[in-house]
Write an enzyme that holds these catalytic residues in place. Structure first.
Site, PDB file in Angstrom:
ATOM      1  N   ASP A  32      22.064  35.720 -61.146  1.00 22.24           N
ATOM      2  CA  ASP A  32      21.706  36.613 -60.059  1.00 22.24           C
ATOM      3  C   ASP A  32      22.103  35.912 -58.757  1.00 22.24           C
ATOM      4  O   ASP A  32      22.351  34.692 -58.747  1.00 22.24           O
ATOM      5  CB  ASP A  32      20.205  36.887 -60.119  1.00 22.24           C
ATOM      6  CG  ASP A  32      19.707  37.672 -58.927  1.00 22.24           C
ATOM      7  OD1 ASP A  32      20.302  38.715 -58.617  1.00 22.24           O
ATOM      8  OD2 ASP A  32      18.728  37.232 -58.306  1.00 22.24           O
ATOM      9  N   LEU A  33      22.120  36.639 -57.658  1.00 23.60           N
ATOM     10  CA  LEU A  33      22.556  36.039 -56.394  1.00 23.60           C
ATOM     11  C   LEU A  33      21.378  35.789 -55.444  1.00 23.60           C
ATOM     12  O   LEU A  33      20.954  34.650 -55.265  1.00 23.60           O
ATOM     13  CB  LEU A  33      23.629  36.918 -55.739  1.00 23.60           C
ATOM     14  CG  LEU A  33      24.678  36.199 -54.888  1.00 23.60           C
ATOM     15  CD1 LEU A  33      25.834  37.123 -54.561  1.00 23.60           C
ATOM     16  CD2 LEU A  33      24.096  35.607 -53.629  1.00 23.60           C
ATOM     17  N   ASP A  34      20.826  36.851 -54.859  1.00 21.98           N
ATOM     18  CA  ASP A  34      19.740  36.698 -53.876  1.00 21.98           C
ATOM     19  C   ASP A  34      18.489  36.130 -54.543  1.00 21.98           C
ATOM     20  O   ASP A  34      17.991  36.686 -55.525  1.00 21.98           O
ATOM     21  CB  ASP A  34      19.393  38.053 -53.258  1.00 21.98           C
ATOM     22  CG  ASP A  34      20.550  38.667 -52.486  1.00 21.98           C
ATOM     23  OD1 ASP A  34      21.614  38.882 -53.105  1.00 21.98           O
ATOM     24  OD2 ASP A  34      20.398  38.927 -51.295  1.00 21.98           O
ATOM     25  N   ASP A 214      15.599  35.712 -60.440  1.00 18.53           N
ATOM     26  CA  ASP A 214      14.326  35.444 -59.764  1.00 18.53           C
ATOM     27  C   ASP A 214      13.398  36.650 -59.655  1.00 18.53           C
ATOM     28  O   ASP A 214      12.259  36.514 -59.234  1.00 18.53           O
ATOM     29  CB  ASP A 214      14.600  34.945 -58.341  1.00 18.53           C
ATOM     30  CG  ASP A 214      15.030  36.071 -57.407  1.00 18.53           C
ATOM     31  OD1 ASP A 214      16.020  36.759 -57.726  1.00 18.53           O
ATOM     32  OD2 ASP A 214      14.362  36.290 -56.389  1.00 18.53           O
TER      33      ASP A 214
END
Length: 273
Positions: A32-34, A214
């Protein structure tokens, strides 16, 4: 560095990191990124990928022969902007669009942007945002996100508004809660399905999947990767189906630096060969 802790849908235990055996040569990495690679920010457009993380990803991309993908709620164009100049395979909008390792961009059947439908949802959301300065509307083209990070007291208002729109457009969209956000995302797509799709092709095929995320939006990915016998890592606090945990994006970057890499065994050479 914080140990990688076991977390099977419960608060983290104290399992040391070396119980999670990760060999870069045999693992396919999905991030995932953010909130996972990049720290969260008050606004989505304020998120930045730390320089150290960018360097680690570039190195990992080389060591895995390209077996790295970003799987995000962001559109792929946004993913590319945050990772530039690195360009990796990616799944955007929770898997509604996938860019394969060969560069082909495929959008999920039935999920092309319906401008009229999206506009019909944007109008009431813009009116709501105009009434409440703490709300932020993010138009992703084929998905809409209503952020309330700067006005947490408006969580109920945001939820109820987005739930109503999800009910009206239930044949195409579903409500996806996240960290201080409610999102209307395309139905019948998920991060787990996107990961499974990429695992069928080079350079991911034959490798053990590892997925780090997250948020609530990552739980479907955790569940699917667990079912495949892979490695799942929750970044931060909260209940989760991930089997391991790290406290922050910074801790993930530090942990990735520790991973071993077993080089392929070279055939022995006979004298004169």
């Amino acid at each position: 560095m914080q140990p990688l802790a076991s977390s099977p849908c419960a608060p983290p235990a104290t399992t040391p990191a070396d119980t999670c055996d990760v060999d870069v040569a045999t693992v396919a990495f999905f991030f995932d990124l953010d909130g996972t690679l990049a720290p969260l920010a008050p606004r989505p457009d304020a998120v930045r990928l730390p320089r150290d993380t960018a360097s680690v990803l570039a190195r990992l991309f080389e060591r895995t022969q390209g077996a790295i993908a970003v799987v995000s709620g962001r559109a792929i164009d946004d993913i590319d902007g945050l990772l530039a100049p690195l360009r990796v395979p990616a799944a955007g909008l929770h898997g509604a669009e996938i860019r394969h390792a060969d560069g082909d961009l495929i959008r999920a059947e039935g999920h092309a942007v319906d401008a009229a439908r999206v506009a019909s949802m944007v109008a009431p959301l813009q009116a709501l945002v105009a009434q409440h300065a703490g709300l932020l509307l993010e138009n992703k083209g084929s998905a809409l996100a209503l952020h309330y990070r700067n006005a947490p007291e408006l969580a109920g208002v945001a939820r109820d508004t987005m739930r109503t729109l999800a009910d009206v457009h239930a044949e195409r969209f579903v409500l996806q809660p996240g960290k201080f956000v409610f999102e209307l995302r395309p139905r019948h797509v998920s991060k787990g399905r996107a990961i499974a799709t990429l695992l069928k092709e080079a350079p991911f095929a034959g490798r053990t999947p590892l997925f780090a995320g997250d948020d609530l939006t990552d739980e479907a990915g955790f569940a699917d990767v667990n079912a495949l016998g892979g490695i799942t890592i929750k970044i931060g606090e909260g209940e989760t189906c991930a089997r391991h945990r790290l406290p922050s994006p910074e801790a993930l970057t530090a942990w990735l630096l520790t991973l071993r890499h077993t080089s392929p065994r070279q055939p022995s050479q006979e004298n004169g060969a």
